[in-house]
Design a protein around this motif. Structure first.
Motif, PDB file in Angstrom:
ATOM      1  N   PHE A 294      30.774 -16.080  20.079  1.00  0.00           N
ATOM      2  CA  PHE A 294      30.582 -14.818  20.794  1.00  0.00           C
ATOM      3  C   PHE A 294      29.911 -15.008  22.154  1.00  0.00           C
ATOM      4  N   GLU A 295      29.240 -16.121  22.291  1.00  0.00           N
ATOM      5  CA  GLU A 295      28.736 -16.448  23.629  1.00  0.00           C
ATOM      6  C   GLU A 295      29.927 -16.779  24.533  1.00  0.00           C
ATOM      7  N   GLU A 296      30.874 -17.525  23.966  1.00  0.00           N
ATOM      8  CA  GLU A 296      32.081 -17.867  24.741  1.00  0.00           C
ATOM      9  C   GLU A 296      32.848 -16.594  25.101  1.00  0.00           C
ATOM     10  N   MET A 297      32.958 -15.677  24.129  1.00  0.00           N
ATOM     11  CA  MET A 297      33.695 -14.441  24.402  1.00  0.00           C
ATOM     12  C   MET A 297      32.989 -13.630  25.496  1.00  0.00           C
ATOM     13  N   THR A 298      31.680 -13.571  25.419  1.00  0.00           N
ATOM     14  CA  THR A 298      30.923 -12.772  26.396  1.00  0.00           C
ATOM     15  C   THR A 298      31.093 -13.359  27.799  1.00  0.00           C
ATOM     16  N   LYS A 299      31.008 -14.680  27.896  1.00  0.00           N
ATOM     17  CA  LYS A 299      31.192 -15.321  29.205  1.00  0.00           C
ATOM     18  C   LYS A 299      32.593 -15.039  29.737  1.00  0.00           C
ATOM     19  N   HIS A 300      33.556 -15.112  28.825  1.00  0.00           N
ATOM     20  CA  HIS A 300      34.950 -14.861  29.199  1.00  0.00           C
ATOM     21  C   HIS A 300      35.102 -13.427  29.742  1.00  0.00           C
ATOM     22  N   LEU A 301      34.496 -12.460  29.043  1.00  0.00           N
ATOM     23  CA  LEU A 301      34.620 -11.056  29.474  1.00  0.00           C
ATOM     24  C   LEU A 301      33.978 -10.845  30.839  1.00  0.00           C
ATOM     25  N   PHE A 302      32.811 -11.430  31.036  1.00  0.00           N
ATOM     26  CA  PHE A 302      32.133 -11.282  32.332  1.00  0.00           C
ATOM     27  C   PHE A 302      32.991 -11.851  33.454  1.00  0.00           C
ATOM     28  N   LYS A 303      33.596 -12.979  33.176  1.00  0.00           N
ATOM     29  CA  LYS A 303      34.418 -13.627  34.202  1.00  0.00           C
ATOM     30  C   LYS A 303      35.675 -12.810  34.489  1.00  0.00           C
ATOM     31  N   GLU A 304      36.371 -12.426  33.404  1.00  0.00           N
ATOM     32  CA  GLU A 304      37.640 -11.710  33.554  1.00  0.00           C
ATOM     33  C   GLU A 304      37.468 -10.337  34.185  1.00  0.00           C
ATOM     34  N   LEU A 305      36.445  -9.630  33.735  1.00  0.00           N
ATOM     35  CA  LEU A 305      36.362  -8.207  34.090  1.00  0.00           C
ATOM     36  C   LEU A 305      35.367  -7.904  35.193  1.00  0.00           C
ATOM     37  N   ARG A 306      34.385  -8.786  35.369  1.00  0.00           N
ATOM     38  CA  ARG A 306      33.392  -8.527  36.414  1.00  0.00           C
ATOM     39  C   ARG A 306      33.388  -9.600  37.487  1.00  0.00           C
ATOM     40  N   GLY A 307      34.130 -10.665  37.226  1.00  0.00           N
ATOM     41  CA  GLY A 307      34.121 -11.781  38.163  1.00  0.00           C
ATOM     42  C   GLY A 307      32.764 -12.467  38.211  1.00  0.00           C
ATOM     43  N   VAL A 308      31.998 -12.335  37.136  1.00  0.00           N
ATOM     44  CA  VAL A 308      30.664 -12.947  37.106  1.00  0.00           C
ATOM     45  C   VAL A 308      30.726 -14.223  36.269  1.00  0.00           C
ATOM     46  N   ASP A 309      30.327 -15.339  36.878  1.00  0.00           N
ATOM     47  CA  ASP A 309      30.320 -16.614  36.170  1.00  0.00           C
ATOM     48  C   ASP A 309      28.934 -16.826  35.581  1.00  0.00           C
ATOM     49  N   LEU A 310      28.851 -16.791  34.265  1.00  0.00           N
ATOM     50  CA  LEU A 310      27.533 -16.940  33.630  1.00  0.00           C
ATOM     51  C   LEU A 310      27.179 -18.415  33.409  1.00  0.00           C
ATOM     52  N   GLY A 311      28.032 -19.312  33.887  1.00  0.00           N
ATOM     53  CA  GLY A 311      27.710 -20.741  33.843  1.00  0.00           C
ATOM     54  C   GLY A 311      27.998 -21.379  32.503  1.00  0.00           C
ATOM     55  N   ASP A 312      27.781 -22.697  32.443  1.00  0.00           N
ATOM     56  CA  ASP A 312      28.098 -23.443  31.224  1.00  0.00           C
ATOM     57  C   ASP A 312      26.921 -23.546  30.280  1.00  0.00           C
ATOM     58  N   THR A 313      25.724 -23.312  30.818  1.00  0.00           N
ATOM     59  CA  THR A 313      24.556 -23.483  29.944  1.00  0.00           C
ATOM     60  C   THR A 313      24.493 -22.362  28.911  1.00  0.00           C
ATOM     61  N   PRO A 314      24.097 -22.730  27.681  1.00  0.00           N
ATOM     62  CA  PRO A 314      24.004 -21.693  26.645  1.00  0.00           C
ATOM     63  C   PRO A 314      22.988 -20.622  27.037  1.00  0.00           C
ATOM     64  N   PHE A 315      23.183 -19.419  26.506  1.00  0.00           N
ATOM     65  CA  PHE A 315      22.220 -18.342  26.762  1.00  0.00           C
ATOM     66  C   PHE A 315      20.854 -18.752  26.207  1.00  0.00           C
ATOM     67  N   LEU A 316      19.842 -18.226  26.829  1.00  0.00           N
ATOM     68  CA  LEU A 316      18.481 -18.426  26.341  1.00  0.00           C
ATOM     69  C   LEU A 316      18.372 -17.880  24.918  1.00  0.00           C
ATOM     70  N   ARG A 317      17.579 -18.534  24.085  1.00  0.00           N
ATOM     71  CA  ARG A 317      17.295 -17.961  22.769  1.00  0.00           C
ATOM     72  C   ARG A 317      15.799 -17.765  22.633  1.00  0.00           C
ATOM     73  N   LEU A 318      15.396 -16.585  22.259  1.00  0.00           N
ATOM     74  CA  LEU A 318      13.974 -16.290  22.043  1.00  0.00           C
ATOM     75  C   LEU A 318      13.808 -15.837  20.604  1.00  0.00           C
ATOM     76  N   SER A 319      12.761 -16.316  19.955  1.00  0.00           N
ATOM     77  CA  SER A 319      12.515 -15.784  18.617  1.00  0.00           C
ATOM     78  C   SER A 319      11.984 -14.358  18.783  1.00  0.00           C
ATOM     79  N   TRP A 320      12.188 -13.558  17.772  1.00  0.00           N
ATOM     80  CA  TRP A 320      11.711 -12.161  17.808  1.00  0.00           C
ATOM     81  C   TRP A 320      10.218 -12.141  18.129  1.00  0.00           C
ATOM     82  N   LYS A 321       9.495 -13.082  17.507  1.00  0.00           N
ATOM     83  CA  LYS A 321       8.042 -13.115  17.673  1.00  0.00           C
ATOM     84  C   LYS A 321       7.666 -13.373  19.140  1.00  0.00           C
ATOM     85  N   GLU A 322       8.385 -14.324  19.728  1.00  0.00           N
ATOM     86  CA  GLU A 322       8.093 -14.671  21.115  1.00  0.00           C
ATOM     87  C   GLU A 322       8.471 -13.524  22.059  1.00  0.00           C
ATOM     88  N   ALA A 323       9.613 -12.893  21.758  1.00  0.00           N
ATOM     89  CA  ALA A 323      10.050 -11.766  22.593  1.00  0.00           C
ATOM     90  C   ALA A 323       9.006 -10.656  22.555  1.00  0.00           C
TER      91      ALA A 323
END
Ligand code: ASP
Length: 632
Positions: A294-323
């Motif tokens: 779903f990270e791949e799908m989200t990046k794909h949607l941003f690129k296709e529909l918004r022209g936004v390149d979210l890059g190759d690096t994985p999204f940040l992950r934060l634990s609930w506690k840290e957030a």
């Protein structure tokens, strides 16, 4: 009568069309294919082209267009009409000198009349660079009024003069506005891109029923009385959660559905009683497998529909506690910093200031360059945190002076030394403003500080709608305490799997158990969420026990699922995106309503259809229903 008229009219138009010269038909099609983003590929009685299609290359062609009159302007002996359809606006020209009758007809056209015109494409004298058809106009030789219109209750232009209620009542007119229509176009493209992507990954789109049974966990259900089963009710699904799990038991392996869900909750700008999910489930997966797809799908949607390149690096992950610790929210807006700094160690016991000494949590944010805030501006912030919406008791502030000293609202309690220590903790610079909240309930105070952080982010222009900050929040607690219910509730839902290493704590310390649950967050909005599910009947029964169900009640409500688990349920998990939220984020909208064709208002009403409404006594009788207070 009406049908007869329409038929006659169509015949008339067909005869006229037969008379028309279509010798340049093929040219039209080729040109459209080359130069236009949307071409209908249809040449029929009503039109040869759309209103968004003609360009300088078409000059000299004889065309027929149909659409709505957006505006009429009379200038000297000329009348100009802006003709609009879904695809754009084309300028029509009527010349009094050349054809007085036709021009007189054009002068009678009202706003939103539906007309058909035939004429020659001409290069414009004064071009309009703001619209794609701005280089040309049509010199009209024939005009047919297809339908008249009453004057619309608001202007059908991008910046309308219609208020919310009026626009909702006449939503079909509101939808004619290009900006509202563009949101629906984006939504359509979004769904199409989702379907293509998921299809390419082997997902099957499978429909699940809309009439299901009521479930006690989660939000309030919308219920539907059953005529054939007197006294019994269906519920509309809050989500197809258990059904998609059953599809995994059925061996479907990868499922998705763009599906309507219904929740009878109090409404806000980003909530509707019926909303759409992109609902997904996969078998033989762990958390990372789902996150990756779903990270791949989200990046794909941003690129296709918004022209936004979210890059190759994985999204940040934060634990609930840290957030929660760093941003006071399980959906932090990461477009900007302004992270929380905890100050309890610095302040507690250093002065005779009970507000801080008695607090379970003292924390603050540093607003860069805001030391210049006037007394009035700081008072506004204080009123904001004390408002009902936020609920804090008060606000402590500290300005960092040019010489580095700290001037604060608690100067009379704390020495400059303590205040300097605080300044260091924020790494604050001269000109910065530190804003501090404290409270007896740490999580509550963090949430209040989160509201203040978002407000300051807004004020400092740090929440840019064209910037996208995505992350996963993971490791949610399995349960949360509900004061209202007086028991633990599932934080995600009761089908979520506890982390395997925490299962042994389910009896001894359920509140500390973490779940294999994850949310995708974008710009402070939860765009999706899901979990790895329980696929073992015994563990599922245990969770219901922790949630306070008797074995009988659990069997009655969820027996269908636990029984299915006895027939070889594969390990599985999934997630659901909120489609309306995601699309409105893409479109930079403030409310999800603007990307829904026919939304409900804040009281859950459809003001256009005037629903909900009363039903006839006969209907009630058939349903075996008695309304207790019909006058209420
Ligand atoms: N059914 C869940 C929801 O509606 C999403 C999921 O766990 O897949 O939030």
């Amino acid at each position: 009568m009406r049908t007869g008229f329409t038929h006659q009219f169509m015949l008339m138009r067909e005869n006229e069309a037969k008379k028309e010269d279509h010798s340049n038909t093929t040219d039209h099609l080729e040109l459209r294919a080359e130069t236009c983003p949307i071409y209908l590929n249809i040449i029929n009685v009503y039109r040869t082209n759309t209103c968004g299609e003609l360009r300088i290359e078409n000059v000299g062609q004889n065309v027929t267009l149909a659409g709505w009159v957006q505006r009429t302007r009379k200038m000297g002996g000329m009348t100009f009409v802006d003709l609009r359809d879904r695809y754009g606006i084309t300028q029509l020209v009527f010349n009094e000198e050349k054809n007085a009758d036709l021009c007189a007809q054009a002068n009678k056209l009202g706003r939103e009349y539906v007309i058909q015109v035939t004429g020659e494409v001409n290069e414009r004298y004064s071009k309009n660079a703001n619209i794609p058809t701005g280089d040309i106009e049509i010199i009209v030789s024939k005009l047919v009024v297809l339908n008249a219109s009453q004057t619309p209750p608001f202007t059908i232009e991008e910046n309308t003069d219609g208020g919310d209620d009026l626009r909702m009542k006449y939503r079909y007119l509101d939808l004619r506005r290009s900006n509202v229509r563009a949101n629906l176009e984006l939504r359509h493209k979004f769904c199409l891109a989702v379907r293509h992507f998921l299809d390419s990954k082997g997902f099957l789109e499978i429909e699940t029923p809309v009439l299901v049974g009521s479930t006690p966990e989660g939000a309030r259900d919308f219920v539907v009385p059953s005529r054939m089963n007197p006294g019994q009710f269906y519920a509309l699904p809050q989500s197809p959660q258990t059904l998609k799990q059953l599809l995994m038991v059925a061996g479907m392996d990868r499922y998705f559905q763009i599906v309507k869900c219904f929740r009878d909750e109090d409404l806000r700008a980003d909530r509707q009683p019926e909303f759409t999910q992109i609902d997904c489930e996969m078998s033989f997966v762990q958390q990372d497998d789902i996150i990756n797809v779903f990270e791949e799908m989200t990046k794909h949607l941003f690129k296709e529909l918004r022209g936004v390149d979210l890059g190759d690096t994985p999204f940040l992950r934060l634990s609930w506690k840290e957030a929660m610790r760093r941003f006071g929210s399980d959906k932090p807006d990461m477009r900007f910093g302004m992270e929380f700094v905890e100050l309890k160690d610095i302040f507690t016991g250093k002065a005779d200031f009970a507000v801080f000494n008695d607090a379970a949590y003292i924390g603050g944010i540093c607003a860069e360059g805001c030391a210049v805030y006037t007394r009035k501006q700081v008072d506004e912030l204080t009123n904001f945190v004390k408002s009902q919406q936020v609920g804090a008791k008060g606000l402590v502030y500290a300005r960092i002076q040019e010489d580095g000293s700290v001037k604060s609202s608690v100067d009379k309690f704390y020495s400059q030394e303590v205040l300097q220590e605080m300044k260091e903790a924020f790494n604050a610079k001269p000109g910065d403003l530190i804003l501090i909240l404290s409270g007896e309930d740490a999580n509550k105070t963090r949430k209040q500080l989160c509201e203040l952080r978002l407000l300051m982010g807004e004020r400092l222009g740090l929440r840019d709608k064209n910037k996208f900050a995505l992350l996963w929040v993971v490791d949610f607690p399995m349960f949360e305490w509900s004061d209202e219910e007086g028991r633990l509730m599932a934080m995600h839902h009761p089908f979520t799997s506890p982390k395997p290493c925490d299962i042994e704590k389910l009896d001894s310390d359920p509140a500390s158990v973490l779940a294999d649950a994850y949310d995708m967050v974008c710009n402070g909005v939860e765009v999706g969420g899901g979990s790895i599910r329980i696929h073992d009947a015994v563990l599922q029964a245990k969770i219901f026990k922790v949630l306070g169900f008797t074995p009988e009640k659990a069997q009655e409500q969820f027996g269908f699922l636990m029984n299915a688990f006895k027939y070889g349920a594969p390990p599985h998990g999934g997630l659901a995106y909120g489609l309306d939220r995601f699309v409105s984020l893409f479109a930079g909208l403030d409310s999800i309503r603007d990307c829904i064709a026919f939304p409900k208002n804040n009281s859950g009403r459809d003001v256009m259809l005037d629903a909900p409404g009363f039903v006839d006594q006969t209907q009630l009788d058939e349903l075996h229903l008695v309304i207790k207070h019909p006058e209420a």
